[in-house]
Enzyme design. Structure first.
Site, PDB file in Angstrom:
ATOM      1  N   GLY A  43       0.802  -1.093  -0.027  1.00  0.00           N
ATOM      2  CA  GLY A  43       0.062   0.096   0.012  1.00  0.00           C
ATOM      3  C   GLY A  43       0.777   1.161  -0.005  1.00  0.00           C
ATOM      4  N   GLN A  48       3.106   9.937   0.939  1.00  0.00           N
ATOM      5  CA  GLN A  48       4.360   9.397   1.067  1.00  0.00           C
ATOM      6  C   GLN A  48       5.249   9.685  -0.016  1.00  0.00           C
ATOM      7  OE1 GLN A  48       2.139   5.586   1.987  1.00  0.00           O
ATOM      8  NE2 GLN A  48       4.235   5.275   3.230  1.00  0.00           N
ATOM      9  N   CYS A  91       5.373   0.141   7.673  1.00  0.00           N
ATOM     10  CA  CYS A  91       5.094   1.244   6.936  1.00  0.00           C
ATOM     11  C   CYS A  91       6.390   1.763   6.078  1.00  0.00           C
ATOM     12  CB  CYS A  91       4.682   2.652   7.855  1.00  0.00           C
ATOM     13  SG  CYS A  91       4.385   4.102   6.740  1.00  0.00           S
ATOM     14  N   LEU A  92       6.205   2.011   5.024  1.00  0.00           N
ATOM     15  CA  LEU A  92       7.366   2.302   4.019  1.00  0.00           C
ATOM     16  C   LEU A  92       7.808   3.606   4.596  1.00  0.00           C
ATOM     17  CD1 LEU A  92       6.126   1.369   0.577  1.00  0.00           C
ATOM     18  CD2 LEU A  92       7.494   0.025   1.894  1.00  0.00           C
ATOM     19  N   HIS A 133      -4.854   1.841   7.102  1.00  0.00           N
ATOM     20  CA  HIS A 133      -3.421   2.434   7.338  1.00  0.00           C
ATOM     21  C   HIS A 133      -3.093   3.424   6.264  1.00  0.00           C
ATOM     22  CE1 HIS A 133       0.998   1.614   8.139  1.00  0.00           C
ATOM     23  NE2 HIS A 133       1.084   2.501   6.876  1.00  0.00           N
ATOM     24  N   GLU A 134      -3.549   3.115   4.981  1.00  0.00           N
ATOM     25  CA  GLU A 134      -3.433   4.090   4.129  1.00  0.00           C
ATOM     26  C   GLU A 134      -4.461   5.347   4.233  1.00  0.00           C
ATOM     27  OE1 GLU A 134      -0.870   3.574   2.511  1.00  0.00           O
ATOM     28  OE2 GLU A 134      -0.457   1.469   3.242  1.00  0.00           O
ATOM     29  N   HIS A 137      -3.043   7.792   6.579  1.00  0.00           N
ATOM     30  CA  HIS A 137      -1.948   8.638   5.928  1.00  0.00           C
ATOM     31  C   HIS A 137      -2.440  10.018   5.243  1.00  0.00           C
ATOM     32  CE1 HIS A 137       1.831   6.614   6.044  1.00  0.00           C
ATOM     33  NE2 HIS A 137       1.441   5.519   5.475  1.00  0.00           N
TER      34      HIS A 137
HETATM   35 ZN    ZN Z   1       2.281   3.522   5.735  1.00  0.00          ZN
END
Ligand code: ZN
Length: 160
Positions: A43, A48, A91-92, A133-134, A137
């Protein structure tokens, strides 16, 4: 198509609420999918990659060999199940740490696709967790924000 740099905490753009999408985001969405697959992740939200707009991409099954890219533009949470479960999330933008986060086990979402079509679906399992989660963001919320102060301090130390 391009792989974009992924912002890392504590970049301020990751904690800024995003604005609704109003224009064409096809190129951005394609680049976000390339970036997500290259990372590799399941995701990725627009902030991000430094774009403060309300869209995210996800593909919950590609690591198991089934590609199912999804682009969710201007998503809205319509309902969250009262049933909740706690599980590990990475998380990236928070590389190297995994935290235990409590989420609703089911989520009803409405969103637009890249052609403006409206979709409405109830997500379960990993897709429900990934979408929450996304979605976080887009409101400038990171997994860190779900942690108690002591656990958060430990996580931040691990990131710095
Ligand atoms: Zn994330």
């Amino acid at each position: 198509m391009a792989v974009l740099p992924i912002l890392r905490w504590p970049d301020a753009r990751l904690t800024t609420p995003c604005a609704p999408v109003t224009g064409d985001v096809r190129k951005l969405a394609a680049d976000m999918l390339d970036t997500m697959y290259a990372a590799p992740g399941r995701g990725l939200a627009a902030p991000q990659v430094g774009v403060l707009l309300r869209l995210f991409v996800m593909d919950c099954t590609w690591k198991e060999g089934r590609f199912a890219p999804q682009v969710l533009v201007n998503p809205e949470v319509l309902w969250q199940s009262p049933d909740r479960a706690t599980g590990p999330e990475g998380c990236l933008s928070l590389p190297g740490i995994t935290t235990q986060i409590e989420r609703a086990t089911e989520l009803r979402l409405r969103w637009h696709d890249l052609d403006g079509g409206l979709h409405d679906a109830t997500l379960t399992g990993f897709a429900a967790i990934c979408a929450q989660h996304e979605y976080d963001h887009l409101d400038g919320i990171l997994t860190l924000d779900h942690l108690d102060p002591a656990t958060r301090a430990d996580a931040e130390r691990a990131l710095l």
